[in-house]
Scaffold this active site. Structure first.
Site, mmCIF file in Angstrom:
data_model
loop_
_atom_site.group_PDB
_atom_site.id
_atom_site.type_symbol
_atom_site.label_atom_id
_atom_site.label_comp_id
_atom_site.label_asym_id
_atom_site.label_seq_id
_atom_site.Cartn_x
_atom_site.Cartn_y
_atom_site.Cartn_z
ATOM 1 C CE LYS A 1 5.165 0.360 1.912
ATOM 2 N NZ LYS A 1 4.086 -0.114 2.824
ATOM 3 N N GLY B 1 -1.039 -14.751 -3.153
ATOM 4 C CA GLY B 1 0.114 -14.379 -2.406
ATOM 5 C C GLY B 1 0.184 -14.944 -1.014
ATOM 6 N N GLY C 1 2.743 -14.696 1.400
ATOM 7 C CA GLY C 1 3.717 -13.969 2.360
ATOM 8 C C GLY C 1 3.383 -13.929 3.742
ATOM 9 C CG ASN C 2 3.832 -11.454 7.986
ATOM 10 O OD1 ASN C 2 3.749 -12.250 8.700
ATOM 11 N ND2 ASN C 2 3.582 -10.223 8.325
ATOM 12 N N GLY D 1 -0.882 -13.083 3.565
ATOM 13 C CA GLY D 1 -1.773 -14.272 2.795
ATOM 14 C C GLY D 1 -1.470 -15.561 3.914
HETATM 15 N N1 GLU Z 1 3.948 -2.490 5.673
HETATM 16 C C1 GLU Z 1 2.668 -2.398 6.312
HETATM 17 C C2 GLU Z 1 1.483 -1.507 5.659
HETATM 18 O O1 GLU Z 1 1.868 -1.617 4.493
HETATM 19 C C3 GLU Z 1 2.748 -1.814 7.848
HETATM 20 C C4 GLU Z 1 3.646 -0.707 8.183
HETATM 21 C C5 GLU Z 1 3.997 -0.244 9.620
HETATM 22 O O2 GLU Z 1 3.646 -1.177 10.330
HETATM 23 O O3 GLU Z 1 4.288 0.853 9.496
HETATM 24 O O4 GLU Z 1 0.721 -1.237 6.268
#
Ligand code: GLU
Length: 403
Positions: free
Chosen positions: A102, A212, A214-215, A217
């Site tokens: 992350k 929420g 966002g993308n 919700g």
């Molecule tokens: N940000 C998204 C998650 O928290 C997707 C991560 C990804 O596709 O690598 O799962």
């Protein structure tokens, strides 16, 4: 949130105890690699500001690291570590050939112009370019980042490496090798999980409250409404709205698009706290971590909490919910449609394939519903919560591979 990683570690510790594998606690809680970078960004007024960003590779036992990059003023190393660990577990649960990673930058993206966001993204990419790559660690969108952000990363990374490398990220725009269906896949994946649970638990035409928009919700709301579910409440960072008969979502999305918030809809207003306390079948926290805690868990009246966000329920909050007889469906299952869609995109890039939306969604449905069933089966077998069941399945897959 500074104690978010402590919470994830507590959950891991307890799950390891159930399967008598406590000796692997360090392996699963000490990230493989942590990078902190301070990097300069040129602002529109000609000045230069230094920003701080992180990329954490939690575990790469099952494959290259995978996970989004978040832009938020509250980003800190502990948060990114927690989210990276959740990614390892999520990928393992969905049986994807990925480890967990992350990234995040401490920034309020709403205060930056488009050009400044581009400069920031390119500078962050330069700062971490030797630690990401299509076979080592593959970023994707997360909170306040999107396909546009990913295209800046592809461009900057490709320039540095002297070779067009679209597979360095997923969640790209379609004309850069993105996959049809990826943008909606987190929300749709969560709906598939909900459908499977409705079938197992015998729930029909459920009422839903979503925190929420966002993308995640937004798409969850849309796909749920298409399936005869009644979305009675939604919210964004400015507040929420409520109509027990069901919201007119087209109108809600239009007002949000035009005015910036759902609170400008001509419907009863509620606070984000009140939304969490509504009596609904599914409560869907789809914003940030630490929303249901020991402070408000007693007031939650939903039948099932469907964690579309990462880490919305603290361990203390969850203990109270479970005592009250609520079911909590964990984040690493519910929101795994995002990274599963990312896997489909990465796979298509690697194999030079182009799937149709039908194929993408039907593969997504199969994977999400299978994982949901496995979590329920393990819950019954082990007599544990759904979260513990999901963690046990994930941990076992990682440990099996190590062996
Ligand atoms: N940000 C998204 C998650 O928290 C997707 C991560 C990804 O596709 O690598 O799962």
């Amino acid at each position: 949130m500074a104690n978010f990683y402590e919470e994830v570690k507590t959950e891991l510790k307890e799950a390891l105890k159930v399967i008598d594998k406590s000796q692997y606690y360090d392996l699963l809680t000490k990230p493989k690699q942590i990078i902190t970078v301070n990097f300069p960004v040129k602002m529109d007024d000609g000045s230069t500001r230094i920003f701080t960003g992180y990329r954490v590779l939690h575990n790469s036992t099952l494959g290259p690291g995978k996970g989004g990059i978040r832009y938020h003023f509250a980003v800190c190393l502990e948060e990114v570590e927690a989210l990276a660990a959740l990614m390892s577990l999520k990928c393992a649960l969905l049986d994807l050939p990925f480890g967990g990673a992350k990234g995040g930058v401490e920034v309020n993206p709403k205060e930056l112009s488009e050009k400044e966001l581009e400069n920031l993204t390119r500078a962050f990419t330069r700062a971490i370019c030797n630690n990401i790559g299509p076979d080592t660690d593959i970023p994707a969108p997360d909170v306040y980042t999107n396909a546009q952000t990913m295209s800046w990363i592809v461009d900057e990374y490709s320039k540095i490496k002297g070779k067009f490398t679209p597979a360095v990220v997923t969640g790209k725009p379609l004309d850069l090798g993105g996959a049809v269906g990826r943008n909606e896949s987190t929300g749709l994946g969560a709906v598939y999980v909900m459908e499977e649970i409705m079938q197992i638990e015998g729930i029909n035409k459920p009422t839903i409250a979503i925190q929420g928009l966002g993308n995640v919700g937004k798409h969850f709301a849309k796909f749920a409404a298409e399936r005869a579910c009644r979305v009675v409440a939604v919210s964004d960072s400015k507040g929420g709205i409520y109509n027990p008969k069901g919201l007119d979502l087209d109108e809600v999305f239009r007002v949000k698009e035009e005015t910036g918030s759902v609170v400008n809809c001509e419907v009863e207003k509620i606070t984000n706290e009140e939304l969490l306390e509504l009596e609904v079948d599914f409560l869907v926290p789809a914003a940030l971590e630490d929303q249901i805690t020991k402070k408000n868990a007693n007031k939650i009246k939903a039948r099932i909490v469907l964690e579309a966000a990462n880490g919305p329920t603290t361990p203390e909050g969850e203990a109270i919910l479970i005592k009250k007889g609520l079911r909590v469906i964990p984040d690493i299952l519910v929101n795994a449609g995002g990274v599963t869609g990312s896997y489909f995109e990465w796979y298509q890039n690697k194999h030079n394939e182009k799937w149709t939306l039908e194929k993408f969604n039907s593969e997504l449905e199969k994977k999400m519903k299978k994982a949901a069933r496995e979590v329920y089966e393990t819950r019954l077998e082990r007599k544990v919560s759904c979260r513990k069941a999901a963690l046990i399945l994930s941990i076992q897959r990682i440990l099996d591979k190590i062996k």
